[in-house]
Design a protein around this motif. Structure first.
Motif, short mmCIF file in Angstrom:
data_model
loop_
_atom_site.label_atom_id
_atom_site.label_comp_id
_atom_site.label_asym_id
_atom_site.label_seq_id
_atom_site.Cartn_x
_atom_site.Cartn_y
_atom_site.Cartn_z
N THR A 13 -2.29 9.52 12.94
CA THR A 13 -2.43 10.39 11.75
C THR A 13 -1.48 11.56 11.64
O THR A 13 -0.82 11.94 12.86
N SER A 38 -0.78 8.64 6.80
CA SER A 38 -0.52 9.66 6.07
C SER A 38 -0.90 9.77 4.57
O SER A 38 -1.21 8.49 4.23
N ARG A 39 -1.07 10.64 4.01
CA ARG A 39 -1.41 10.43 2.43
C ARG A 39 -0.34 9.52 1.82
O ARG A 39 -0.76 8.88 0.96
N GLY A 42 -1.27 6.11 2.36
CA GLY A 42 -2.50 5.66 2.08
C GLY A 42 -3.80 6.05 2.90
O GLY A 42 -5.04 5.70 2.57
N ASP A 44 -6.25 9.15 3.77
CA ASP A 44 -6.59 10.55 3.30
C ASP A 44 -7.79 10.98 4.21
O ASP A 44 -8.79 10.46 4.03
N TRP A 45 -7.78 12.03 4.94
CA TRP A 45 -9.01 12.50 5.78
C TRP A 45 -10.06 12.83 4.86
O TRP A 45 -11.23 12.86 5.08
N GLN A 46 -9.72 13.21 3.53
CA GLN A 46 -10.81 13.56 2.50
C GLN A 46 -11.71 12.27 1.91
O GLN A 46 -12.49 12.51 1.02
N ASP A 47 -10.97 11.04 2.06
CA ASP A 47 -11.49 10.04 1.41
C ASP A 47 -11.68 8.84 2.05
O ASP A 47 -10.75 8.15 2.59
N THR A 50 -9.99 5.24 2.42
CA THR A 50 -8.95 4.75 2.98
C THR A 50 -8.67 4.61 4.22
O THR A 50 -7.79 4.04 5.01
N TRP A 51 -10.02 4.81 5.09
CA TRP A 51 -9.86 4.90 6.57
C TRP A 51 -9.93 3.55 7.04
O TRP A 51 -9.09 3.23 8.00
#
Length: 278
Positions: A13, A38-39, A42, A44-47, A50-51
């Protein structure tokens, strides 16, 4: 390196950031397969949606929370990503944390509770904070660094050493599972002394001016940084720069069997690359 590590796929990350880029570089040099997260790629720590696509099929992951490990929501996000990883079979996790930061312990504990085979790397202030990110533009353009560090001494750590320690920990089987490794540079410098070394390496006049954390926070607000983020940064700086971190840690030597890179080496290389050229 263990035999199993030779075929390891590692999710990194923050792969374009200060530490993540060095972890990725070190991992590739060690023969590991790197999956950059990374954003832009694709993740996003907040989404949460996407994980899974990033974690699926990986063997290990390096976790670095964006902005600050003690920021609001960091512990919850670290715990959630770690649990998602473990649930997908990615049990080997290394988290970047911070020496002396009270709120960082919340994220560390969230990692511990996830069921992962975890390692925490607690780092001193990065040497590369002077060459990458918001501080470098201030030095380069104005010739002055305004920062709330006073005369406190800090053992600035080269982020390349962080990258090497993370990869060594990931590659050593169970040796560092359940361990916290604390890393720093080899000597203590004030921020003013650090700027003086940078000035000497860069061949130009650069100065340091200390302000209070509160004044620094007001400056950040004036630059448009969100109030919640400013509050978290002011709290972090008040803690980290009160002298509690004015000591050396030997994690680099313990894990890598060599001394940590010195600040002078960092300053010379960055200056040669034109980092602080006006």
């Amino acid at each position: 390196m263990t035999e199993n590590a030779r075929n390891m796929t590692v999710v990194v990350t923050g792969a374009s950031g200060r530490t993540g880029s060095r972890v990725a570089r070190s991992a590739e040099a060690a023969g590991l397969t790197v999956r950059a997260a990374s954003r832009a790629r694709g993740f996003d720590w907040q989404d949460r949606s996407t994980w899974a696509q990033v974690l699926r099929g990986a063997d290990a992951a390096y976790l670095v929370y964006p902005s600050d490990i003690g920021a609001p929501g960091a512990a919850e996000a670290v715990g959630a990503v770690a649990r998602e990883a473990v649930g997908m079979g990615v049990r080997r996790l290394v988290l970047l944390s911070s020496r002396g930061q009270d709120r960082a312990q919340d994220a560390e504990e969230a990692l511990h509770a996830s069921g992962a085979d975890w390692t925490v790397v607690r780092a001193a202030w990065f040497a590369q904070n002077f060459s990458e990110g918001p501080l470098v533009e201030e030095l380069r353009l104005s010739g002055e660094l305004v920062f709330p560090a006073g005369e406190v001494r800090e053992p600035f750590v080269d982020v390349r050493d962080i990258g090497d320690v993370v990869v060594a920990a990931l590659s050593a089987g169970d040796r560092y599972v359940g361990e916290t490794v604390t890393v720093s540079g080899p000597r203590l410098l004030t921020f003013g002394e650090a700027v003086a070394e940078i000035a000497k390496a860069a061949g130009r006049e650069l100065t340091y001016r200390a302000v209070s954390p509160q004044q620094y926070g007001e400056n950040l607000l004036g630059f448009g940084v969100p109030a919640a983020e400013v509050d978290a940064l002011v709290e972090a700086f008040t803690q980290l720069l009160d002298g509690r971190n004015a000591y050396l840690s030997d994690g680099v030597r313990q894990v890598l069997g060599r001394e940590a890179r010195d600040f002078t080496e960092f300053a010379g290389e960055a200056a040669a690359a034109g980092t602080w050229r006006a």
